[in-house]
Design an enzyme around this catalytic site. Structure first.
Site, short mmCIF file in Angstrom:
data_model
loop_
_atom_site.label_atom_id
_atom_site.label_comp_id
_atom_site.label_asym_id
_atom_site.label_seq_id
_atom_site.Cartn_x
_atom_site.Cartn_y
_atom_site.Cartn_z
N ASP A 156 58.03 -1.07 35.41
CA ASP A 156 56.87 -1.60 34.69
C ASP A 156 57.07 -3.10 34.44
OD1 ASP A 156 55.18 -2.44 32.50
OD2 ASP A 156 54.84 -0.33 32.02
N HIS A 205 51.62 -2.37 36.26
CA HIS A 205 51.34 -2.02 34.87
C HIS A 205 49.84 -1.79 34.76
CE1 HIS A 205 52.03 -1.92 30.54
NE2 HIS A 205 51.06 -2.80 30.36
N SER A 241 48.25 0.50 28.62
CA SER A 241 49.22 -0.31 27.89
C SER A 241 49.18 0.00 26.39
CB SER A 241 48.96 -1.80 28.16
OG SER A 241 50.06 -2.58 27.75
#
Length: 427
Positions: A305, A372, A209
């Site tokens: 995502d 994610h 991330s």
């Protein structure tokens, strides 16, 4: 990242301070389930359809605060020392290093950064003393067949700007916020070099991330500080954030990044070729600077995502009638029109990575899961129930690419075609 629910990030064309305060708290909740900091005692995690591996004592790795940070002025948001977790390699992996950058969103206002400074995303005072290494960090060859015996490092994220903030942007009016992400990055890398990484024969910089974005921002720096004959590559997991408008047409993410860059003085840490040609905050988007990275890069990203869908495409402030409420939490609850919008998001991602697809040294695993950060959980990285494209897990795909066994440019068919997907459910 670790997470139950998400909060609103945008109100009309600007994200209000109250929104960002809530969002920063949401990031605190989100970061430790999807990153390597899985808390086995937590009962407030999203429901999923797959079993998770049991964490054993051997998975736990102790925290170490940086021994050089203080003299280098490298501090977390609150002024505490940054830290990392280190698991020593063995055997054939003793001269191989995998460095992972933790994710956890960003802060773009004094209020949101001040709130963040009271959490483990802004202060080492709240760091766990031990964390479980899973996925790409695992030392179990059944879960991590390619890199299980490497030296593995997980650098904690406590600056709020993808390890890229600079002290020149700090306030001189007594506000105690330290924007030192770039200094944290440099100090810990130097510390690792002194611990033996300077003799590395193989090395990978990974991140999840916001850490996945950081692994791209700092990829060439990592390469340049290791031996010239070492095989050095970078893997970005869930870090390919798109510069797309939300469903109301507002430039949600672009406005947010603009505030992050200006508040924390990130401009000098960004790709300077990109900065010379466009507004600096646009250079936070990988599609703007990926072509300038000299070091081989592998992208792991779901085309659906969930973080981007919930925060970039459909923040709650862009859904005043809550027509997206169920869909945002569980992709199986999306109606036909909403699925069309999500397919449009996927199309935007395909366009954004189009040029990179031609890069002969690059690799990618773009699945169609509602996910994610997939490299830091063993169940999604490499297990019997992991997502697969062309019958390859993410771990196998990254291994084929890193060790030059074959080119890897894997792009999944549109949702819901892949039955192996590990789709998150936040209801």
């Amino acid at each position: 990242m670790a997470i139950p629910r998400f909060s609103s990030l945008l109100r009309c064309r600007k994200w209000a301070k109250s929104d960002w305060l809530v969002a920063s708290i949401g990031c605190v909740l989100i970061v430790f389930f999807l990153s390597f900091f899985f808390d086995p005692t937590s009962d407030s995690v999203p429901s999923v359809d797959r079993s998770r591996p049991i964490i054993s004592p051997s998975d736990l790795v102790k925290l170490k605060l940086s021994s050089v940070a203080k003299e280098r002025g490298a501090f977390c948001l609150d002024g505490s020392l940054p830290g990392y977790h280190f698991h020593e390699g063995s055997g054939s992996g003793s001269q191989s290093w995998l460095v992972h950058l933790e994710g956890g969103g960003w802060c773009n206002t004094v209020a949101s950064c001040s709130a963040r400074a009271l959490t483990k995303l802004g202060s080492s005072n709240y760091f766990e003393q031990e964390v479980a290494f899973q996925g790409v960090l695992s030392s179990d060859p059944s879960q991590n067949p390619e890199f299980f015996n490497w030296n593995k490092v997980a650098i904690r994220y406590c600056d709020g700007a993808s390890f890229s903030g600079r002290p020149e942007a700090e306030f001189k009016n007594g506000t105690r916020l330290f924007f030192r992400g770039q200094l944290i990055w440099e100090a810990i890398i130097d510390e690792l070099l002194s611990m033996g990484m300077s003799d590395a024969k193989q090395a990978i910089l990974t991140g999840c991330s916001a850490g996945g974005l950081a692994s791209l921002i700092h990829c060439d720096y990592f390469r340049d500080h290791l031996p010239k004959d070492a095989a050095v590559k970078c893997v970005s997991d869930g870090g390919y954030f798109l510069n797309v408008p939300d469903v109301l047409g507002n430039p949600t993410m672009r406005s947010f990044y603009h505030d992050v860059v200006n508040l924390q003085g990130v401009e000098k840490s960004l790709d300077q070729k990109c900065v010379a040609k466009t507004e600096p905050s646009k250079c936070m988007f990988p599609q703007e600077f990926l072509k300038n990275i000299r070091t081989p890069v592998f992208l792991v990203n779901p085309a659906y995502d969930f973080w981007q869908i919930q925060h970039v495409l459909v923040p709650t402030s862009a859904d005043p009638d809550k027509s997206w409420a169920k869909c945002r939490l569980n992709i199986k609850e999306c109606d036909a029109e909403q699925i069309k919008v999500l397919h449009g998001f996927r199309s935007s991602m395909m366009t954004a990575i189009g040029e990179f697809h031609q890069n002969k040294d690059g690799g990618m695993f773009i699945d169609s899961c509602y996910a994610h950060c997939q490299t830091v959980m063993s169940v999604t990285w490499h297990s019997l129930t992991s997502p697969r494209i062309e019958n390859k897990t993410i771990a196998e795909s990254v291994g084929d690419w890193y060790f030059n066994r074959k080119p890897v440019k894997l792009i999944d068919c549109p949702y819901p075609c892949n039955p192996s997907c590990y789709n998150m459910n936040f209801t």
